[in-house]
Design a protein around this motif. Structure first.
Motif, PDB file in Angstrom:
ATOM      1  N   PRO A 198       8.052  22.503   5.018  1.00 48.88           N
ATOM      2  CA  PRO A 198       7.175  21.597   5.776  1.00 48.88           C
ATOM      3  C   PRO A 198       7.535  20.127   5.556  1.00 48.88           C
ATOM      4  O   PRO A 198       8.197  19.769   4.573  1.00 48.88           O
ATOM      5  CB  PRO A 198       5.784  21.913   5.236  1.00 48.88           C
ATOM      6  CG  PRO A 198       6.014  22.481   3.876  1.00 48.88           C
ATOM      7  CD  PRO A 198       7.360  23.157   3.911  1.00 48.88           C
ATOM      8  N   LEU A 199       7.087  19.303   6.464  1.00 48.37           N
ATOM      9  CA  LEU A 199       7.242  17.856   6.332  1.00 48.37           C
ATOM     10  C   LEU A 199       6.421  17.397   5.136  1.00 48.37           C
ATOM     11  O   LEU A 199       5.236  17.708   5.028  1.00 48.37           O
ATOM     12  CB  LEU A 199       6.758  17.165   7.611  1.00 48.37           C
ATOM     13  CG  LEU A 199       6.851  15.653   7.674  1.00 48.37           C
ATOM     14  CD1 LEU A 199       8.298  15.179   7.520  1.00 48.37           C
ATOM     15  CD2 LEU A 199       6.274  15.153   8.993  1.00 48.37           C
ATOM     16  N   ARG A 200       7.068  16.659   4.222  1.00 55.40           N
ATOM     17  CA  ARG A 200       6.411  16.250   2.977  1.00 55.40           C
ATOM     18  C   ARG A 200       6.808  14.826   2.629  1.00 55.40           C
ATOM     19  O   ARG A 200       7.952  14.428   2.803  1.00 55.40           O
ATOM     20  CB  ARG A 200       6.847  17.196   1.852  1.00 55.40           C
ATOM     21  CG  ARG A 200       6.305  16.833   0.498  1.00 55.40           C
ATOM     22  CD  ARG A 200       6.794  17.838  -0.553  1.00 55.40           C
ATOM     23  NE  ARG A 200       6.396  17.410  -1.875  1.00 55.40           N
ATOM     24  CZ  ARG A 200       7.163  16.708  -2.699  1.00 55.40           C
ATOM     25  NH1 ARG A 200       8.369  16.353  -2.353  1.00 55.40           N
ATOM     26  NH2 ARG A 200       6.709  16.355  -3.877  1.00 55.40           N
ATOM     27  N   PHE A 201       5.842  14.089   2.110  1.00 59.07           N
ATOM     28  CA  PHE A 201       6.072  12.736   1.615  1.00 59.07           C
ATOM     29  C   PHE A 201       5.549  12.663   0.187  1.00 59.07           C
ATOM     30  O   PHE A 201       4.344  12.708  -0.036  1.00 59.07           O
ATOM     31  CB  PHE A 201       5.359  11.697   2.495  1.00 59.07           C
ATOM     32  CG  PHE A 201       5.866  11.697   3.907  1.00 59.07           C
ATOM     33  CD1 PHE A 201       6.989  10.974   4.248  1.00 59.07           C
ATOM     34  CD2 PHE A 201       5.228  12.448   4.884  1.00 59.07           C
ATOM     35  CE1 PHE A 201       7.478  10.990   5.550  1.00 59.07           C
ATOM     36  CE2 PHE A 201       5.702  12.464   6.185  1.00 59.07           C
ATOM     37  CZ  PHE A 201       6.834  11.742   6.520  1.00 59.07           C
ATOM     38  N   PRO A 202       6.459  12.578  -0.795  1.00 56.96           N
ATOM     39  CA  PRO A 202       6.017  12.478  -2.190  1.00 56.96           C
ATOM     40  C   PRO A 202       5.235  11.184  -2.451  1.00 56.96           C
ATOM     41  O   PRO A 202       5.299  10.236  -1.662  1.00 56.96           O
ATOM     42  CB  PRO A 202       7.321  12.478  -2.982  1.00 56.96           C
ATOM     43  CG  PRO A 202       8.365  12.985  -2.047  1.00 56.96           C
ATOM     44  CD  PRO A 202       7.901  12.616  -0.672  1.00 56.96           C
ATOM     45  N   ILE A 203       4.557  11.150  -3.575  1.00 50.95           N
ATOM     46  CA  ILE A 203       3.809   9.956  -3.990  1.00 50.95           C
ATOM     47  C   ILE A 203       4.720   8.722  -3.878  1.00 50.95           C
ATOM     48  O   ILE A 203       5.882   8.752  -4.266  1.00 50.95           O
ATOM     49  CB  ILE A 203       3.300  10.109  -5.435  1.00 50.95           C
ATOM     50  CG1 ILE A 203       2.248  11.211  -5.512  1.00 50.95           C
ATOM     51  CG2 ILE A 203       2.722   8.800  -5.967  1.00 50.95           C
ATOM     52  CD1 ILE A 203       1.827  11.567  -6.922  1.00 50.95           C
ATOM     53  N   ASN A 204       4.171   7.654  -3.339  1.00 50.10           N
ATOM     54  CA  ASN A 204       4.823   6.340  -3.192  1.00 50.10           C
ATOM     55  C   ASN A 204       5.987   6.310  -2.209  1.00 50.10           C
ATOM     56  O   ASN A 204       6.738   5.339  -2.177  1.00 50.10           O
ATOM     57  CB  ASN A 204       5.284   5.789  -4.544  1.00 50.10           C
ATOM     58  CG  ASN A 204       4.136   5.516  -5.476  1.00 50.10           C
ATOM     59  OD1 ASN A 204       3.009   5.276  -5.048  1.00 50.10           O
ATOM     60  ND2 ASN A 204       4.393   5.566  -6.761  1.00 50.10           N
ATOM     61  N   ALA A 256       0.875  -1.174   0.000  1.00 52.13           N
ATOM     62  CA  ALA A 256       0.000   0.000   0.000  1.00 52.13           C
ATOM     63  C   ALA A 256       0.908   1.219   0.000  1.00 52.13           C
ATOM     64  O   ALA A 256       1.755   1.365   0.888  1.00 52.13           O
ATOM     65  CB  ALA A 256      -0.903  -0.004   1.223  1.00 52.13           C
ATOM     66  N   MET A 257       0.763   2.092  -1.016  1.00 51.27           N
ATOM     67  CA  MET A 257       1.619   3.274  -1.157  1.00 51.27           C
ATOM     68  C   MET A 257       0.753   4.515  -1.251  1.00 51.27           C
ATOM     69  O   MET A 257      -0.321   4.475  -1.863  1.00 51.27           O
ATOM     70  CB  MET A 257       2.480   3.150  -2.405  1.00 51.27           C
ATOM     71  CG  MET A 257       3.432   1.959  -2.338  1.00 51.27           C
ATOM     72  SD  MET A 257       4.146   1.549  -3.929  1.00 51.27           S
ATOM     73  CE  MET A 257       2.763   0.686  -4.677  1.00 51.27           C
ATOM     74  N   ASN A 258       1.217   5.614  -0.649  1.00 54.57           N
ATOM     75  CA  ASN A 258       0.449   6.856  -0.752  1.00 54.57           C
ATOM     76  C   ASN A 258       0.318   7.260  -2.213  1.00 54.57           C
ATOM     77  O   ASN A 258       1.285   7.264  -2.954  1.00 54.57           O
ATOM     78  CB  ASN A 258       1.056   7.981   0.091  1.00 54.57           C
ATOM     79  CG  ASN A 258       2.491   8.332  -0.242  1.00 54.57           C
ATOM     80  OD1 ASN A 258       3.360   7.469  -0.263  1.00 54.57           O
ATOM     81  ND2 ASN A 258       2.745   9.608  -0.487  1.00 54.57           N
ATOM     82  N   ASP A 259      -0.906   7.571  -2.627  1.00 56.52           N
ATOM     83  CA  ASP A 259      -1.154   7.863  -4.044  1.00 56.52           C
ATOM     84  C   ASP A 259      -1.180   9.353  -4.361  1.00 56.52           C
ATOM     85  O   ASP A 259      -1.504   9.760  -5.466  1.00 56.52           O
ATOM     86  CB  ASP A 259      -2.426   7.173  -4.536  1.00 56.52           C
ATOM     87  CG  ASP A 259      -3.694   7.711  -3.904  1.00 56.52           C
ATOM     88  OD1 ASP A 259      -3.619   8.637  -3.064  1.00 56.52           O
ATOM     89  OD2 ASP A 259      -4.775   7.216  -4.260  1.00 56.52           O
ATOM     90  N   ALA A 260      -0.809  10.187  -3.381  1.00 57.65           N
ATOM     91  CA  ALA A 260      -0.689  11.634  -3.587  1.00 57.65           C
ATOM     92  C   ALA A 260       0.344  12.162  -2.599  1.00 57.65           C
ATOM     93  O   ALA A 260       0.644  11.509  -1.590  1.00 57.65           O
ATOM     94  CB  ALA A 260      -2.035  12.322  -3.365  1.00 57.65           C
TER      95      ALA A 260
END
Length: 125
Positions: A108-114, A57-61
C-alpha cells in the motif's frame, strides 16, 4: 480591515492521493472509489517545529492507505492535505518525487513519520 468572518481553524486534516496534477485547489485527479474501491483519504496529524523563521509541519505518525483494489496499476504523482475526509478545503499540494506505482493487492501507499513536510515562513505580527 475587513468585515468578513474568518473560517475556524481545522481540527482534522486528511491526505489525498492524486494520479496527475491536482490543480491549485487539489480538485483534479484524486484517486476515486470508482477506480480503487478501497481508496479513502487518510487522517494525518502534524508536529510543528520552527527554525530560522521557517515553520515546518511534519506528519507525526505513519500514514498508510488501504491495499489497492483497483483493476490495474496506477501511479500516485502528488498528494494534497484537506480539512475533511471528502470535500473540504485543500490546504497544501505536494508533488511526489519519484511518483509511486500502486499495484492491486500489493504494497500500500505509505508515508513514514516525518516524510510529509509542509514549510512556510513564521510571522509574529
Amino acid at each position: 480591515f475587513s468585515t468578513e468572518t474568518l473560517e475556524p481553524r481545522p481540527t482534522a486534516w486528511y491526505v489525498a492521493a492524486h494520479t496527475g496534477e491536482p490543480g491549485i485547489d487539489a480538485a483534479d485527479n484524486e484517486v476515486s472509489t470508482s477506480s480503487d474501491a478501497n481508496y479513502a483519504r487518510q487522517p494525518i496529524e502534524f508536529e510543528l517545529s520552527v527554525a530560522s523563521g521557517i515553520t515546518s509541519a511534519m506528519n507525526d505518525a505513519d500514514i498508510l492507505f488501504p491495499v489497492s483494489a483497483a483493476a490495474g496499476n496506477y501511479t500516485v504523482q502528488a498528494i494534497s492535505i484537506h480539512t475533511a475526509a471528502t470535500g473540504g478545503i485543500a490546504l497544501a499540494v505536494l508533488p511526489l518525487n519519484p511518483p509511486r506505482v500502486i499495484q492491486p493487492g500489493g504494497i500500500p501507499l505509505r508515508f513514514p513519520i516525518n516524510e510529509i513536510i509542509i514549510e512556510g515562513f513564521s510571522c509574529d505580527d
